[in-house]
Design a protein around this motif. Structure first.
Motif, PDB file in Angstrom:
ATOM      1  N   GLN A 175      30.624  24.772  44.022  1.00 26.58           N
ATOM      2  CA  GLN A 175      30.867  25.313  42.688  1.00 26.58           C
ATOM      3  C   GLN A 175      30.718  26.826  42.761  1.00 26.58           C
ATOM      4  O   GLN A 175      29.732  27.339  43.277  1.00 26.58           O
ATOM      5  CB  GLN A 175      29.871  24.751  41.682  1.00 26.58           C
ATOM      6  CG  GLN A 175      30.100  25.267  40.266  1.00 26.58           C
ATOM      7  CD  GLN A 175      29.001  24.860  39.306  1.00 26.58           C
ATOM      8  OE1 GLN A 175      27.838  24.755  39.696  1.00 26.58           O
ATOM      9  NE2 GLN A 175      29.346  24.639  38.055  1.00 26.58           N
ATOM     10  N   VAL A 176      31.722  27.545  42.267  1.00 18.18           N
ATOM     11  CA  VAL A 176      31.679  29.008  42.335  1.00 18.18           C
ATOM     12  C   VAL A 176      31.973  29.598  40.960  1.00 18.18           C
ATOM     13  O   VAL A 176      32.601  28.960  40.113  1.00 18.18           O
ATOM     14  CB  VAL A 176      32.695  29.557  43.366  1.00 18.18           C
ATOM     15  CG1 VAL A 176      32.338  29.082  44.765  1.00 18.18           C
ATOM     16  CG2 VAL A 176      34.123  29.142  43.012  1.00 18.18           C
ATOM     17  N   TYR A 177      31.497  30.835  40.770  1.00 17.13           N
ATOM     18  CA  TYR A 177      31.789  31.589  39.561  1.00 17.13           C
ATOM     19  C   TYR A 177      32.908  32.577  39.883  1.00 17.13           C
ATOM     20  O   TYR A 177      32.894  33.227  40.930  1.00 17.13           O
ATOM     21  CB  TYR A 177      30.559  32.369  39.077  1.00 17.13           C
ATOM     22  CG  TYR A 177      29.433  31.508  38.544  1.00 17.13           C
ATOM     23  CD1 TYR A 177      29.589  30.133  38.377  1.00 17.13           C
ATOM     24  CD2 TYR A 177      28.217  32.082  38.198  1.00 17.13           C
ATOM     25  CE1 TYR A 177      28.556  29.358  37.883  1.00 17.13           C
ATOM     26  CE2 TYR A 177      27.166  31.308  37.698  1.00 17.13           C
ATOM     27  CZ  TYR A 177      27.345  29.945  37.545  1.00 17.13           C
ATOM     28  OH  TYR A 177      26.314  29.180  37.057  1.00 17.13           O
ATOM     29  N   LYS A 178      33.827  32.699  38.961  1.00 14.83           N
ATOM     30  CA  LYS A 178      34.975  33.595  39.150  1.00 14.83           C
ATOM     31  C   LYS A 178      34.785  34.854  38.307  1.00 14.83           C
ATOM     32  O   LYS A 178      34.526  34.781  37.107  1.00 14.83           O
ATOM     33  CB  LYS A 178      36.268  32.881  38.751  1.00 14.83           C
ATOM     34  CG  LYS A 178      37.532  33.695  38.958  1.00 14.83           C
ATOM     35  CD  LYS A 178      38.760  32.870  38.561  1.00 14.83           C
ATOM     36  CE  LYS A 178      40.047  33.652  38.730  1.00 14.83           C
ATOM     37  NZ  LYS A 178      41.241  32.842  38.304  1.00 14.83           N
ATOM     38  N   PHE A 179      34.890  36.005  38.962  1.00 13.30           N
ATOM     39  CA  PHE A 179      34.759  37.294  38.288  1.00 13.30           C
ATOM     40  C   PHE A 179      36.029  38.109  38.512  1.00 13.30           C
ATOM     41  O   PHE A 179      36.624  38.071  39.587  1.00 13.30           O
ATOM     42  CB  PHE A 179      33.556  38.076  38.831  1.00 13.30           C
ATOM     43  CG  PHE A 179      32.226  37.449  38.527  1.00 13.30           C
ATOM     44  CD1 PHE A 179      31.524  37.799  37.388  1.00 13.30           C
ATOM     45  CD2 PHE A 179      31.684  36.505  39.389  1.00 13.30           C
ATOM     46  CE1 PHE A 179      30.289  37.226  37.106  1.00 13.30           C
ATOM     47  CE2 PHE A 179      30.454  35.922  39.119  1.00 13.30           C
ATOM     48  CZ  PHE A 179      29.760  36.281  37.975  1.00 13.30           C
ATOM     49  N   GLU A 180      36.411  38.862  37.503  1.00 13.53           N
ATOM     50  CA  GLU A 180      37.626  39.673  37.583  1.00 13.53           C
ATOM     51  C   GLU A 180      37.316  41.119  37.239  1.00 13.53           C
ATOM     52  O   GLU A 180      36.724  41.409  36.208  1.00 13.53           O
ATOM     53  CB  GLU A 180      38.681  39.117  36.627  1.00 13.53           C
ATOM     54  CG  GLU A 180      40.055  39.716  36.806  1.00 13.53           C
ATOM     55  CD  GLU A 180      41.096  39.028  35.937  1.00 13.53           C
ATOM     56  OE1 GLU A 180      41.280  39.481  34.770  1.00 13.53           O
ATOM     57  OE2 GLU A 180      41.700  38.031  36.380  1.00 13.53           O
ATOM     58  N   GLN A 181      37.717  42.004  38.120  1.00  8.36           N
ATOM     59  CA  GLN A 181      37.491  43.441  37.940  1.00  8.36           C
ATOM     60  C   GLN A 181      38.839  44.150  37.806  1.00  8.36           C
ATOM     61  O   GLN A 181      39.688  44.059  38.693  1.00  8.36           O
ATOM     62  CB  GLN A 181      36.722  44.009  39.130  1.00  8.36           C
ATOM     63  CG  GLN A 181      36.433  45.503  39.030  1.00  8.36           C
ATOM     64  CD  GLN A 181      35.864  46.058  40.330  1.00  8.36           C
ATOM     65  OE1 GLN A 181      36.529  46.040  41.351  1.00  8.36           O
ATOM     66  NE2 GLN A 181      34.627  46.542  40.277  1.00  8.36           N
ATOM     67  N   ARG A 183      48.324  60.461  44.708  1.00  7.51           N
ATOM     68  CA  ARG A 183      48.329  59.029  45.039  1.00  7.51           C
ATOM     69  C   ARG A 183      47.472  58.348  43.976  1.00  7.51           C
ATOM     70  O   ARG A 183      46.267  58.616  43.873  1.00  7.51           O
ATOM     71  CB  ARG A 183      47.768  58.798  46.438  1.00  7.51           C
ATOM     72  CG  ARG A 183      47.885  57.362  46.923  1.00  7.51           C
ATOM     73  CD  ARG A 183      47.509  57.250  48.386  1.00  7.51           C
ATOM     74  NE  ARG A 183      47.673  55.890  48.879  1.00  7.51           N
ATOM     75  CZ  ARG A 183      48.292  55.570  50.010  1.00  7.51           C
ATOM     76  NH1 ARG A 183      48.831  56.537  50.759  1.00  7.51           N
ATOM     77  NH2 ARG A 183      48.378  54.318  50.394  1.00  7.51           N
ATOM     78  N   VAL A 184      48.090  57.495  43.183  1.00  5.60           N
ATOM     79  CA  VAL A 184      47.424  56.880  42.031  1.00  5.60           C
ATOM     80  C   VAL A 184      47.258  55.383  42.285  1.00  5.60           C
ATOM     81  O   VAL A 184      48.226  54.678  42.594  1.00  5.60           O
ATOM     82  CB  VAL A 184      48.221  57.117  40.740  1.00  5.60           C
ATOM     83  CG1 VAL A 184      47.489  56.497  39.551  1.00  5.60           C
ATOM     84  CG2 VAL A 184      48.443  58.608  40.513  1.00  5.60           C
ATOM     85  N   TYR A 185      46.036  54.942  42.129  1.00  7.79           N
ATOM     86  CA  TYR A 185      45.701  53.525  42.388  1.00  7.79           C
ATOM     87  C   TYR A 185      45.273  52.826  41.108  1.00  7.79           C
ATOM     88  O   TYR A 185      44.544  53.369  40.290  1.00  7.79           O
ATOM     89  CB  TYR A 185      44.571  53.451  43.412  1.00  7.79           C
ATOM     90  CG  TYR A 185      43.870  52.101  43.489  1.00  7.79           C
ATOM     91  CD1 TYR A 185      44.280  51.134  44.391  1.00  7.79           C
ATOM     92  CD2 TYR A 185      42.769  51.816  42.665  1.00  7.79           C
ATOM     93  CE1 TYR A 185      43.629  49.907  44.477  1.00  7.79           C
ATOM     94  CE2 TYR A 185      42.119  50.592  42.743  1.00  7.79           C
ATOM     95  CZ  TYR A 185      42.543  49.645  43.656  1.00  7.79           C
ATOM     96  OH  TYR A 185      41.903  48.432  43.728  1.00  7.79           O
ATOM     97  N   ASP A 186      45.727  51.609  40.936  1.00  8.00           N
ATOM     98  CA  ASP A 186      45.138  50.704  39.958  1.00  8.00           C
ATOM     99  C   ASP A 186      45.208  49.306  40.550  1.00  8.00           C
ATOM    100  O   ASP A 186      45.989  49.048  41.470  1.00  8.00           O
ATOM    101  CB  ASP A 186      45.841  50.778  38.596  1.00  8.00           C
ATOM    102  CG  ASP A 186      47.263  50.232  38.638  1.00  8.00           C
ATOM    103  OD1 ASP A 186      47.442  49.024  38.367  1.00  8.00           O
ATOM    104  OD2 ASP A 186      48.193  51.009  38.954  1.00  8.00           O
ATOM    105  N   GLY A 187      44.376  48.426  40.055  1.00 12.11           N
ATOM    106  CA  GLY A 187      44.373  47.095  40.654  1.00 12.11           C
ATOM    107  C   GLY A 187      43.478  46.122  39.933  1.00 12.11           C
ATOM    108  O   GLY A 187      42.758  46.469  38.989  1.00 12.11           O
ATOM    109  N   VAL A 188      43.534  44.890  40.406  1.00 17.65           N
ATOM    110  CA  VAL A 188      42.677  43.820  39.906  1.00 17.65           C
ATOM    111  C   VAL A 188      42.053  43.134  41.117  1.00 17.65           C
ATOM    112  O   VAL A 188      42.760  42.688  42.019  1.00 17.65           O
ATOM    113  CB  VAL A 188      43.465  42.788  39.076  1.00 17.65           C
ATOM    114  CG1 VAL A 188      42.542  41.672  38.615  1.00 17.65           C
ATOM    115  CG2 VAL A 188      44.141  43.459  37.892  1.00 17.65           C
ATOM    116  N   VAL A 189      40.723  43.091  41.130  1.00 19.40           N
ATOM    117  CA  VAL A 189      40.011  42.423  42.221  1.00 19.40           C
ATOM    118  C   VAL A 189      39.324  41.186  41.650  1.00 19.40           C
ATOM    119  O   VAL A 189      38.599  41.271  40.655  1.00 19.40           O
ATOM    120  CB  VAL A 189      38.963  43.345  42.867  1.00 19.40           C
ATOM    121  CG1 VAL A 189      38.313  42.651  44.065  1.00 19.40           C
ATOM    122  CG2 VAL A 189      39.596  44.661  43.296  1.00 19.40           C
ATOM    123  N   THR A 190      39.591  40.046  42.273  1.00 15.78           N
ATOM    124  CA  THR A 190      39.007  38.786  41.814  1.00 15.78           C
ATOM    125  C   THR A 190      38.038  38.269  42.868  1.00 15.78           C
ATOM    126  O   THR A 190      38.367  38.218  44.057  1.00 15.78           O
ATOM    127  CB  THR A 190      40.098  37.733  41.566  1.00 15.78           C
ATOM    128  OG1 THR A 190      41.082  38.269  40.671  1.00 15.78           O
ATOM    129  CG2 THR A 190      39.506  36.476  40.949  1.00 15.78           C
TER     130      THR A 190
END
Length: 317
Positions: free
Chosen positions: A172-178, A207-214
């Motif tokens: 069982q794991v917890y999911k986090f989104e950044q 250089r421009v960064y954006d993202g989603v880390v799960t």
């Protein structure tokens, strides 16, 4: 003899009952910690990634192999913190290009809760960095709440929001989104002709960064069993216009890495539960039993002495 044994059992039982909460809290909290001698290799894969190839001066598309090697600096693991060095290498296996991106990250963090510690020459690609938030690990005993997690690309910490529970490999794991907002991570000079601009010579581009880390995190240990990085990097000129993709990819732990993480985390979780739950509960139960039997033995001895005293009194009459 029975009275002496009873007193011994009472003393032992009292000791174990007092010891149980100590094992559960202050002792367990000191024993459960991140290792200073960490060594591990994790692999991620990104399909159909797009990136600007400096050697070719054009945008390429390919499948990427990402290898992350993490090694603990044992000599620096003193006090409440550990120091880990991480090296990341990205290879384009479609176009047979190795080392399209190489990076180093040296960090220090509290070995009991995973929060960054600013010491020990923490840096990214040999540039000093100020650490904040969780580094690598979430705290032991993860809660269903928002945590600040350090993002090495932007050198800042952002909220990782709890979004649900899942099961991976039986765990069982917890999911986090950044979610990381658009951030300038570098400014460089590039030929104007590369962007079909009328100027001659070089122009400044950001250089421009954006993202989603799960993150998929096992809650007992705070260790990730899976991770996905949606990375969006573009080159923008001073007028704010997006001119070219720099690195656009979705990278995820490979199945083999997930399996290895699950096996390692499951073993670690069993150890944590042993220290925090099984041993304290066993101490409490054994202590309670020792107290009960000790009281029974001492009371039985008193009853025998009382009966013998009564019989002696009757005989004297």
């Amino acid at each position: 003899m029975r009275r002496g044994l009873g007193i011994t059992l009472i003393a032992l039982g009292a000791f174990l009952v007092v010891l149980a909460p100590l094992l559960r809290y202050p002792v367990a909290d000191r024993l459960v910690q991140a290792p200073g001698d960490q060594y591990g290799i994790t692999k991620l894969a990104a399909q159909n990634a797009t990136y600007f190839s400096i050697g070719d001066l054009k945008v390429l598309t390919g499948n990427l192999d990402i290898t992350v090697t993490t090694r603990g600096d044992v000599a620096q693991a003193t006090g409440d913190h550990v120091v880990w060095d991480q090296f990341t290498a990205v290879n384009d296996i479609t176009n047979n290009k190795e080392g399209i991106s190489l990076s180093e990250f040296r960090s220090a963090f509290n070995k009991y809760n995973g929060v960054g510690v600013n010491c020990c020459n923490a840096n990214i690609d040999n540039v000093p960095v100020k650490l904040e938030g969780q580094i690598y690990l979430f705290p032991f005993g993860v809660e269903k709440k928002t945590y600040k997690v350090f993002n090495p690309t932007t050198k800042k910490a952002y909220d990782a929001v709890f979004v649900g529970e899942e099961t991976i490999g039986g765990l069982q794991v917890y999911k986090f989104e950044q979610k990381v907002p658009p951030t300038v991570i570098d400014t460089l000079d590039a030929p104007a002709s590369l962007f079909d601009l009328p100027e001659t010579g070089n122009v400044k581009v950001d250089r421009v960064y954006d993202g989603v880390v799960t993150y998929w995190v096992e809650p007992t240990t705070g260790a990730p069993v899976d991770q996905q990085q949606q990375r969006h990097e573009v080159l923008k000129t001073a007028d704010g216009v997006e001119r070219m993709p720099a690195f656009i990819a979705t990278a995820k732990f490979t199945p083999a890495t997930v399996d290895a993480q699950v096996a390692t985390v499951r073993a670690s979780a069993d150890q944590v539960r042993l220290i925090r739950s099984t041993l304290p509960l066993a101490a409490l139960i054994l202590g309670g039993l020792a107290l009960v039997f000790g009281v029974i033995l001492t009371r039985s001895r008193r009853q025998v002495e009382h009966v013998q005293a009564g019989e002696s009194a009757e005989a004297s009459e």
